[in-house]
Design an enzyme around this catalytic site. Structure first.
Site, PDB file in Angstrom:
ATOM      1  N   HIS A   1       9.052   0.147 -46.723  1.00  0.00           N
ATOM      2  CA  HIS A   1       9.700   0.721 -47.910  1.00  0.00           C
ATOM      3  C   HIS A   1       8.636   1.436 -48.729  1.00  0.00           C
ATOM      4  CE1 HIS A   1      12.687   1.210 -51.028  1.00  0.00           C
ATOM      5  NE2 HIS A   1      11.786   0.804 -51.903  1.00  0.00           N
TER       6      HIS A   1
ATOM      7  N   ASN B   1      10.644  -3.810 -41.837  1.00  0.00           N
ATOM      8  CA  ASN B   1      11.043  -2.592 -42.532  1.00  0.00           C
ATOM      9  C   ASN B   1       9.887  -2.093 -43.375  1.00  0.00           C
ATOM     10  OD1 ASN B   1      12.941  -0.564 -43.616  1.00  0.00           O
ATOM     11  ND2 ASN B   1      12.647  -1.681 -45.531  1.00  0.00           N
TER      12      ASN B   1
ATOM     13  N   GLY C   1      11.303  10.711 -38.735  1.00  0.00           N
ATOM     14  CA  GLY C   1      10.557   9.888 -37.803  1.00  0.00           C
ATOM     15  C   GLY C   1       9.051   9.902 -37.948  1.00  0.00           C
ATOM     16  N   THR C   2       8.502  10.173 -39.115  1.00  0.00           N
ATOM     17  CA  THR C   2       7.047  10.174 -39.261  1.00  0.00           C
ATOM     18  C   THR C   2       6.462   8.788 -39.070  1.00  0.00           C
ATOM     19  OG1 THR C   2       7.030   9.847 -41.678  1.00  0.00           O
ATOM     20  CG2 THR C   2       7.160  12.132 -40.861  1.00  0.00           C
TER      21      THR C   2
ATOM     22  N   GLU D   1       2.078   3.968 -45.709  1.00  0.00           N
ATOM     23  CA  GLU D   1       3.096   3.639 -44.701  1.00  0.00           C
ATOM     24  C   GLU D   1       2.571   3.720 -43.276  1.00  0.00           C
ATOM     25  OE1 GLU D   1       6.973   5.447 -45.284  1.00  0.00           O
ATOM     26  OE2 GLU D   1       6.348   6.039 -47.289  1.00  0.00           O
TER      27      GLU D   1
ATOM     28  N   ASP E   1      15.976  -5.134 -48.865  1.00  0.00           N
ATOM     29  CA  ASP E   1      14.590  -5.111 -49.363  1.00  0.00           C
ATOM     30  C   ASP E   1      14.169  -6.435 -49.994  1.00  0.00           C
ATOM     31  OD1 ASP E   1      14.959  -1.694 -50.481  1.00  0.00           O
ATOM     32  OD2 ASP E   1      14.462  -2.525 -48.520  1.00  0.00           O
TER      33      ASP E   1
HETATM   34  N1  LIG Z   1      20.025  -6.187 -44.183  1.00  0.00           N
HETATM   35  C1  LIG Z   1      19.101  -5.261 -44.466  1.00  0.00           C
HETATM   36  N2  LIG Z   1      19.283  -3.991 -44.044  1.00  0.00           N
HETATM   37  C2  LIG Z   1      18.348  -3.051 -44.343  1.00  0.00           C
HETATM   38  C3  LIG Z   1      17.219  -3.372 -45.124  1.00  0.00           C
HETATM   39  C4  LIG Z   1      17.058  -4.725 -45.552  1.00  0.00           C
HETATM   40  O1  LIG Z   1      16.042  -5.074 -46.217  1.00  0.00           O
HETATM   41  N3  LIG Z   1      18.018  -5.624 -45.212  1.00  0.00           N
HETATM   42  N4  LIG Z   1      16.297  -2.371 -45.479  1.00  0.00           N
HETATM   43  C5  LIG Z   1      16.838  -1.021 -45.422  1.00  0.00           C
HETATM   44  C6  LIG Z   1      15.863   0.097 -45.654  1.00  0.00           C
HETATM   45  N5  LIG Z   1      15.999   0.524 -47.055  1.00  0.00           N
HETATM   46  C7  LIG Z   1      14.893   0.385 -47.825  1.00  0.00           C
HETATM   47  O2  LIG Z   1      13.805   0.017 -47.337  1.00  0.00           O
HETATM   48  C8  LIG Z   1      17.201   1.099 -47.558  1.00  0.00           C
HETATM   49  C9  LIG Z   1      17.945   1.927 -46.727  1.00  0.00           C
HETATM   50  C10 LIG Z   1      19.102   2.511 -47.207  1.00  0.00           C
HETATM   51  C11 LIG Z   1      19.526   2.271 -48.505  1.00  0.00           C
HETATM   52  C12 LIG Z   1      20.790   2.922 -48.993  1.00  0.00           C
HETATM   53  O3  LIG Z   1      21.163   2.805 -50.145  1.00  0.00           O
HETATM   54  N6  LIG Z   1      21.476   3.634 -48.059  1.00  0.00           N
HETATM   55  C13 LIG Z   1      22.714   4.354 -48.410  1.00  0.00           C
HETATM   56  C14 LIG Z   1      23.093   5.373 -47.308  1.00  0.00           C
HETATM   57  C15 LIG Z   1      22.028   6.485 -47.214  1.00  0.00           C
HETATM   58  C16 LIG Z   1      22.357   7.484 -46.100  1.00  0.00           C
HETATM   59  O4  LIG Z   1      22.977   7.065 -45.074  1.00  0.00           O
HETATM   60  O5  LIG Z   1      21.986   8.680 -46.260  1.00  0.00           O
HETATM   61  C17 LIG Z   1      23.859   3.363 -48.534  1.00  0.00           C
HETATM   62  O6  LIG Z   1      23.790   2.299 -47.851  1.00  0.00           O
HETATM   63  O7  LIG Z   1      24.790   3.701 -49.270  1.00  0.00           O
HETATM   64  C18 LIG Z   1      18.779   1.450 -49.343  1.00  0.00           C
HETATM   65  C19 LIG Z   1      17.596   0.868 -48.874  1.00  0.00           C
HETATM   66  C20 LIG Z   1      17.524  -0.771 -44.098  1.00  0.00           C
HETATM   67  N7  LIG Z   1      18.519  -1.770 -43.890  1.00  0.00           N
HETATM   68  N1  LIG Z   2      14.352   2.340 -47.924  1.00  0.00           N
HETATM   69  C1  LIG Z   2      13.946   2.938 -46.692  1.00  0.00           C
HETATM   70  C2  LIG Z   2      13.157   4.189 -46.969  1.00  0.00           C
HETATM   71  O1  LIG Z   2      13.262   4.776 -48.041  1.00  0.00           O
HETATM   72  N2  LIG Z   2      12.362   4.603 -45.982  1.00  0.00           N
HETATM   73  C3  LIG Z   2      11.526   5.761 -46.145  1.00  0.00           C
HETATM   74  O2  LIG Z   2      12.113   6.935 -45.557  1.00  0.00           O
HETATM   75  C4  LIG Z   2      11.038   7.895 -45.406  1.00  0.00           C
HETATM   76  C5  LIG Z   2      11.237   8.734 -44.150  1.00  0.00           C
HETATM   77  O3  LIG Z   2      10.826   7.975 -43.057  1.00  0.00           O
HETATM   78  P1  LIG Z   2      10.465   8.674 -41.644  1.00  0.00           P
HETATM   79  O4  LIG Z   2       9.648   9.922 -41.908  1.00  0.00           O
HETATM   80  O5  LIG Z   2       9.690   7.608 -40.923  1.00  0.00           O
HETATM   81  O6  LIG Z   2      11.804   8.996 -41.006  1.00  0.00           O
HETATM   82  C6  LIG Z   2       9.736   7.072 -45.422  1.00  0.00           C
HETATM   83  O7  LIG Z   2       9.028   7.346 -46.632  1.00  0.00           O
HETATM   84  C7  LIG Z   2      10.218   5.639 -45.428  1.00  0.00           C
HETATM   85  O8  LIG Z   2       9.359   4.745 -46.131  1.00  0.00           O
END
Ligand SMILES: Nc1nc2c(c(=O)[nH]1)N[C@@H](CN(C=O)c1ccc(C(=O)N[C@@H](CCC(=O)O)C(=O)O)cc1)CN2
Ligand SMILES: NCC(=O)N[C@@H]1O[C@H](COP(=O)([O-])[O-])[C@@H](O)[C@H]1O
Length: 197
Positions: free
Chosen positions: A110, A108, A12-13, A181, A151
């Protein structure tokens, strides 16, 4: 006043940065009224409590499939009269019901300069590991609108961050958080709450 929900999955940073920015009066047209965690017990929930913000857990693992999770998330957001959604370290892909209900109102952050190092499988430290493995000299962060493509939504803000010799994924992750970020996400949320997007 736009009612804002922040979706989290970990430390949650970025939520902290949003809450501190709001406390400094930097988003006069928005208020964070709900934090939704996709996993129980994450520290982001502590951060919400420290600021007196209501929180709830909609645990991805408790739902048989992504459609049921999507429905549960939508019910939670609509029952709290949410106007704007922020994904802040949220690690589940949002389904079509939430996306359609909040079209162009979901942000979002990233931790790379999209289109580099993004999409399914690219999250958290994995992003910085890939950047270091490729040998890029510049990385950064991106804030984008969220659509059905992971993304792939319209980019709102980006900020470049230098990769330093000897960087580890952890050191690079922190630099990208501090320099990019934690600055971009509050700025982008204010833009959306001000109807500038
Ligand atoms: N419909 C959308 N949903 C989400 C987006 C988006 O652009 N469109 N962005 C993501 C955030 N994200 C990157 O910014 C991202 C988050 C998660 C994953 C991923 O591969 N997750 C794994 C599970 C990881 C875990 O639960 O520990 C998975 O789905 O297998 C990739 C990119 C948020 N949602
Ligand atoms: N694709 C999504 C992704 O990688 N998000 C990334 O997770 C980290 C932890 O966030 P947090 O410290 O805010 O929980 C942050 O670096 C954020 O950009």
């Amino acid at each position: 006043m736009k009612r804002v929900a922040v979706l989290v999955s970990g430390g949650g940073t970025n939520l902290q940065a949003l809450l501190e920015s709001e406390a400094r009066g930097e988003n006069p047209n928005g208020k964070i009224v709900l934090v939704v965690a996709s996993k129980p017990g994450v520290y982001a929930l502590e951060r919400a409590a420290n600021f007196g913000v209501e929180s709830t857990v909609v645990a991805r693992k408790e739902y048989a499939d992504s459609e049921a999770f999507d429905t549960a998330l939508l019910d939670t957001l609509q029952s709290h009269q949410i106007d704007v959604v922020v994904l802040a370290g949220f690690l589940s892909v949002l389904g079509p019901r939430v996306i359609e209900a909040y079209r162009n109102r979901i942000l979002n952050v990233h931790p790379s300069l999209i289109p580099s190092f993004c999409g399914p499988g690219f999250y958290g430290l994995r992003v910085h590991e890939a950047a270091l493995a490729r040998g890029v000299k510049v990385t950064g962060a991106t804030v984008h609108l969220v659509n059905e493509e992971c993304d792939g939504g319209p980019i709102l803000l980006q900020k470049a961050v230098a990769v330093q010799p000897g960087d580890t994924p952890e050191v690079l992750q922190k630099r990208v958080m501090v320099e990019a970020e934690w600055k971009l996400l509050p700025q982008a949320l204010a833009m959306v709450c001000n109807d500038e997007v």
